[in-house]
Each structure stands twice: as structure tokens, then as C-alpha cells.
Write an enzyme that holds these catalytic residues in place. Structure first.
Site, PDB file in Angstrom:
ATOM      1  N   SER A 167       0.866  -1.188   0.000  1.00  0.00           N
ATOM      2  CA  SER A 167       0.000   0.000   0.000  1.00  0.00           C
ATOM      3  C   SER A 167       0.891   1.223   0.000  1.00  0.00           C
ATOM      4  CB  SER A 167      -0.859   0.009   1.266  1.00  0.00           C
ATOM      5  OG  SER A 167      -1.530   1.238   1.393  1.00  0.00           O
ATOM      6  N   TYR A 180      -2.623  -0.501  10.489  1.00  0.00           N
ATOM      7  CA  TYR A 180      -2.522  -0.886   9.076  1.00  0.00           C
ATOM      8  C   TYR A 180      -1.172  -0.458   8.505  1.00  0.00           C
ATOM      9  CZ  TYR A 180      -3.771  -1.002   4.066  1.00  0.00           C
ATOM     10  OH  TYR A 180      -3.810  -1.260   2.720  1.00  0.00           O
TER      11      TYR A 180
HETATM   12  N1  LIG Z   1      -8.551  -0.915  -1.418  1.00  0.00           N
HETATM   13  C1  LIG Z   1      -7.561  -0.053  -1.421  1.00  0.00           C
HETATM   14  O1  LIG Z   1      -7.762   1.148  -1.608  1.00  0.00           O
HETATM   15  C2  LIG Z   1      -6.164  -0.520  -1.195  1.00  0.00           C
HETATM   16  C3  LIG Z   1      -5.113   0.407  -1.363  1.00  0.00           C
HETATM   17  C4  LIG Z   1      -3.810  -0.012  -1.182  1.00  0.00           C
HETATM   18  C5  LIG Z   1      -3.554  -1.331  -0.867  1.00  0.00           C
HETATM   19  N2  LIG Z   1      -4.581  -2.203  -0.699  1.00  0.00           N
HETATM   20  C6  LIG Z   1      -4.251  -3.583  -0.366  1.00  0.00           C
HETATM   21  O2  LIG Z   1      -4.760  -4.428  -1.376  1.00  0.00           O
HETATM   22  C7  LIG Z   1      -5.087  -5.693  -0.816  1.00  0.00           C
HETATM   23  C8  LIG Z   1      -6.513  -6.056  -1.193  1.00  0.00           C
HETATM   24  O3  LIG Z   1      -7.369  -5.058  -0.695  1.00  0.00           O
HETATM   25  P1  LIG Z   1      -8.879  -4.929  -1.186  1.00  0.00           P
HETATM   26  O4  LIG Z   1      -9.195  -3.506  -1.227  1.00  0.00           O
HETATM   27  O5  LIG Z   1      -9.106  -5.749  -2.358  1.00  0.00           O
HETATM   28  O6  LIG Z   1      -9.629  -5.573   0.101  1.00  0.00           O
HETATM   29  P2  LIG Z   1     -11.026  -6.337   0.181  1.00  0.00           P
HETATM   30  O7  LIG Z   1     -11.429  -6.238   1.621  1.00  0.00           O
HETATM   31  O8  LIG Z   1     -11.966  -5.896  -0.860  1.00  0.00           O
HETATM   32  O9  LIG Z   1     -10.615  -7.852  -0.151  1.00  0.00           O
HETATM   33  C9  LIG Z   1      -9.720  -8.553   0.671  1.00  0.00           C
HETATM   34  C10 LIG Z   1      -9.877 -10.033   0.423  1.00  0.00           C
HETATM   35  O10 LIG Z   1      -8.975 -10.712   1.300  1.00  0.00           O
HETATM   36  C11 LIG Z   1      -9.661 -11.790   1.908  1.00  0.00           C
HETATM   37  N3  LIG Z   1      -9.074 -12.102   3.208  1.00  0.00           N
HETATM   38  C12 LIG Z   1      -9.167 -11.380   4.351  1.00  0.00           C
HETATM   39  N4  LIG Z   1      -8.545 -12.022   5.344  1.00  0.00           N
HETATM   40  C13 LIG Z   1      -8.034 -13.165   4.826  1.00  0.00           C
HETATM   41  C14 LIG Z   1      -7.298 -14.238   5.363  1.00  0.00           C
HETATM   42  N5  LIG Z   1      -6.950 -14.282   6.652  1.00  0.00           N
HETATM   43  N6  LIG Z   1      -6.945 -15.246   4.534  1.00  0.00           N
HETATM   44  C15 LIG Z   1      -7.309 -15.222   3.215  1.00  0.00           C
HETATM   45  N7  LIG Z   1      -8.006 -14.229   2.658  1.00  0.00           N
HETATM   46  C16 LIG Z   1      -8.375 -13.213   3.454  1.00  0.00           C
HETATM   47  C17 LIG Z   1     -11.105 -11.323   2.028  1.00  0.00           C
HETATM   48  O11 LIG Z   1     -11.997 -12.418   2.189  1.00  0.00           O
HETATM   49  C18 LIG Z   1     -11.292 -10.553   0.727  1.00  0.00           C
HETATM   50  O12 LIG Z   1     -11.741 -11.388  -0.308  1.00  0.00           O
HETATM   51  C19 LIG Z   1      -4.857  -5.575   0.694  1.00  0.00           C
HETATM   52  O13 LIG Z   1      -3.614  -6.118   1.028  1.00  0.00           O
HETATM   53  C20 LIG Z   1      -4.871  -4.093   0.921  1.00  0.00           C
HETATM   54  O14 LIG Z   1      -4.131  -3.716   2.044  1.00  0.00           O
HETATM   55  C21 LIG Z   1      -5.880  -1.825  -0.863  1.00  0.00           C
END
Ligand SMILES: NC(=O)c1ccc[n+]([C@@H]2O[C@H](COP(=O)([O-])OP(=O)(O)OC[C@H]3O[C@@H](n4cnc5c(N)ncnc54)[C@H](O)[C@@H]3O)[C@@H](O)[C@H]2O)c1
Length: 293
Positions: A167, A180
Site C-alpha cells: 500500500s 494498518y
Molecule cells: N482498497 C484499497 O484502496 C487498497 C489500497 C492499497 C492497498 N490495498 C491492499 O490491497 C489488498 C486487497 O485489498 P482490497 O481492497 O481488495 O480488500 P477487500 O477487503 O476488498 O478484499 C480482501 C480479500 O482478502 C480476503 N481475506 C481477508 N482475510 C483473509 C485471510 N486471513 N486469509 C485469506 N483471505 C483473506 C477477504 O476475504 C477478501 O476477499 C490488501 O492487502 C490491501 O491492504 C488496498
């Protein structure tokens, strides 16, 4: 299949890959957390570009994850995992080898975000975030490396990739979001250290640091999403609605007409995979919000 059996099968099958069209032709990939959000979009892009893809997500996400695998086609399969559980991650990797014959790309994407000021954040929440974002990445990297090292023994010309979806909060601090941000900074430490350790075996280790994916559930979920969390946590001064929070965040990016999309992140993944002379990097995909020196 035990880990030892998986390693042996991976050695045997090192050059036995399904050839397809696309930039990831013949690659076998795991994408954790790919039932929704960034992971889902990344899995779609990787599949479209020729990879065989394991949709790895929590058992509770079975229905959604099986739907994704069915939508993609015969080179995709759902394997349940809890990335914070060592036995579960080991099983994911062994099952992947059993199903496809090896592992070329591990995308450690599963992550959680829970905002809150330091005084409001209880230890349980802090540790929950760290266990998935930090420990989960370590476990995925560890068991992917076991297979990739075995594959390298069998074919010293090959390259493989461990890629963490980190991130922008892993390279700059994030106010009222220390649990986070800290977990993501830790991930960069793992990436740099593992890159040094695994470079002799041509296993590249990189983090991709996306900006905000406003359209995904992590931000837009009406109950648990970050827009709602940040509004409640008072992270945006003067904001009274979710729309105020959104406007505030869009204005932070020089390229401010939209947030980050999974396809933007996938381009960084293609870069990591195609590159044979780079490792250990934290690659921003933030529309200019975060710039490296
Ligand atoms: N959404 C954003 O704006 C953003 C920005 C920067 C980085 N990220 C990173 O991108 C990645 C994905 O984020 P997202 O926005 O798609 O989140 P999201 O919440 O939409 O999806 C996350 C997924 O991870 C799964 N998950 C959660 N805990 C788990 C576990 N213990 N084992 C296996 N699967 C698990 C959930 O079931 C879900 O399907 C994360 O690492 C997040 O930190 C997101």
C-alpha cells in the site's frame, strides 16, 4: 500431498506448463484474497494474460471465490486458505502444485484495514491486522519459496516471483491508521530482506504499493468500508458525509479524476514478472500521490 511430495512434483514438472497467449503464458500463480476487490481484478488480468490462477480466499468466501474461478475458466480453481494460519498456507501451496504441477508467481494480496486513533485501537484489533497483513505475507512467501527453490534446483535458468500487494501506507505513514500502516511497513522489510536472501535462486521479491481503490469494497462497503470508518474516526477534518471524505481523498492525487484500479496494479505485476534484473522494490501505483526520491 505433503510439502516434500509437492517439492518433488514441482521439480519433475518444472518445464511442464500450459502454453497460452499473453504476457504470463505458462505461469502458475496464486492470488490470495481474490474473491473480491483488488485480488479479484488482479486474478482476472493475470488469467486474461495466460496464467493459471488459484483463487485463494477464506472458506467463508467459497461461493464468491468459486464464482470467480468458474467465470475465469479451466485454468482457474478455488483453494480455501486463511493466510494467517501456517498449516492452511502450507496446504494452499501443496494443493496448487497438486493441481497445476508447480508455482511461478505468489501474489500475497489478502489484507485487512481497520482505522482508528492510537488510543481507540485495542491490542486485539492491532494484532488481527498484523496477523493477516504482515504474518500472512511471511507465510505465503515462506511456502512459495520452498517450491520455487525446488524448481530452481531442477532448472537453473528459471525465474520466479513473490509479489506482495502492499500500500502507499507502507511507504508513508497514515494518520489514525497506525495498525494498518505499521503492518504494511513491516511488509517492505520482509520484501527487501527476502529479496536479498532469494536473489541467488532467481526468486524476485517485490511489493506493489497501490493508491486507493475507491470503487472496491475496502473503501465503499457501506458498513465496514474505509469511507465510513474514516468519517467515524474523524480522519478528515470537517467531513460530515462519506462524499466529503471521498472528495478529500481524490484531491490528494495529482491524477485526481479517479482512484487506483486493479488493472493499474496488474501492469506493475507484469513489470515484476518480466524484469530479470530487479528485485526488492516497493513500486508505487498511486497516480502521483506518493513519489519516491
Ligand atoms: N482498497 C484499497 O484502496 C487498497 C489500497 C492499497 C492497498 N490495498 C491492499 O490491497 C489488498 C486487497 O485489498 P482490497 O481492497 O481488495 O480488500 P477487500 O477487503 O476488498 O478484499 C480482501 C480479500 O482478502 C480476503 N481475506 C481477508 N482475510 C483473509 C485471510 N486471513 N486469509 C485469506 N483471505 C483473506 C477477504 O476475504 C477478501 O476477499 C490488501 O492487502 C490491501 O491492504 C488496498
Amino acid at each position: 500431498m505433503t510439502l516434500e511430495q509437492a517439492k518433488e512434483a514441482a521439480r519433475q514438472n518444472v518445464n511442464n506448463r500450459i502454453k497460452t497467449e499473453g504476457r504470463l503464458s505458462g505461469k502458475i500463480a496464486i492470488v490470495t484474497g481474490s474473491a473480491q476487490g483488488f485480488g479479484l481484478g488482479i486474478a482476472r488480468e493475470m488469467y486474461k494474460n495466460g496464467a493459471s490462477v488459484v483463487i485463494a480466499d477464506l472458506p467463508a468466501q467459497r461461493e464468491a471465490a468459486e464464482g470467480v474461478a468458474a467465470e475465469l475458466g479451466e485454468r482457474a480453481v478455488f483453494i480455501p486458505v486463511d493466510v494467517s494460519d501456517e498449516a492452511s498456507v502450507k496446504n494452499l501451496v501443496c494443493d496448487t502444485v497438486e493441481r497445476f504441477g508447480g508455482l511461478d508467481i505468489m501474489v500475497s494480496n489478502a489484507g485487512v484495514a481497520k482505522a482508528g486513533s492510537v488510543c481507540d485501537m485495542d491490542l486485539k484489533t492491532f494484532e488481527f491486522i498484523a496477523k493477516i497483513n504482515y504474518t500472512g505475507y511471511f507465510l505465503c512467501a515462506k511456502y512459495a519459496a520452498e517450491i520455487m527453490l525446488a524448481e530452481f534446483e531442477a532448472d537453473k535458468t528459471r525465474y520466479s516471483d513473490i509479489i506482495q500487494i502492499n500500500s502507499k501506507s507502507g511507504i508513508i505513514g497514515s494518520k489514525n491508521n497506525s495498525g494498518y500502516s505499521g503492518s504494511k511497513f513491516g511488509g517492505i522489510g520482509l520484501t527487501q530482506s527476502l529479496a536479498l536472501e532469494l536473489a541467488p535462486y532467481q526468486i524476485k521479491v517485490n511489493s506493489i504499493c497501490p493508491g486507493n481503490f475507491y470503487d472496491g469494497p475496502m473503501w465503499s462497503d457501506p458498513e465496514k468500508g474505509l469511507f465510513v470508518q474514516y468519517l467515524k474516526a474523524g480522519k478528515v477534518p470537517g467531513a460530515v458525509t462519506v462524499e466529503d471524505v471521498k472528495k478529500f481523498y481524490l484531491a490528494k492525487q495529482p491524477m485526481n479524476t479517479r482512484g487506483c484500479f486493479p488493472a493499474d496494479v496488474a501492469k506493475a505485476i507484469f513489470y515484476c514478472v518480466e524484469q530479470e534484473f530487479e528485485t526488492g522494490q516497493a513500486i508505487p501505483v498511486t497516480g502521483g500521490q506518493v513519489m519516491l526520491a
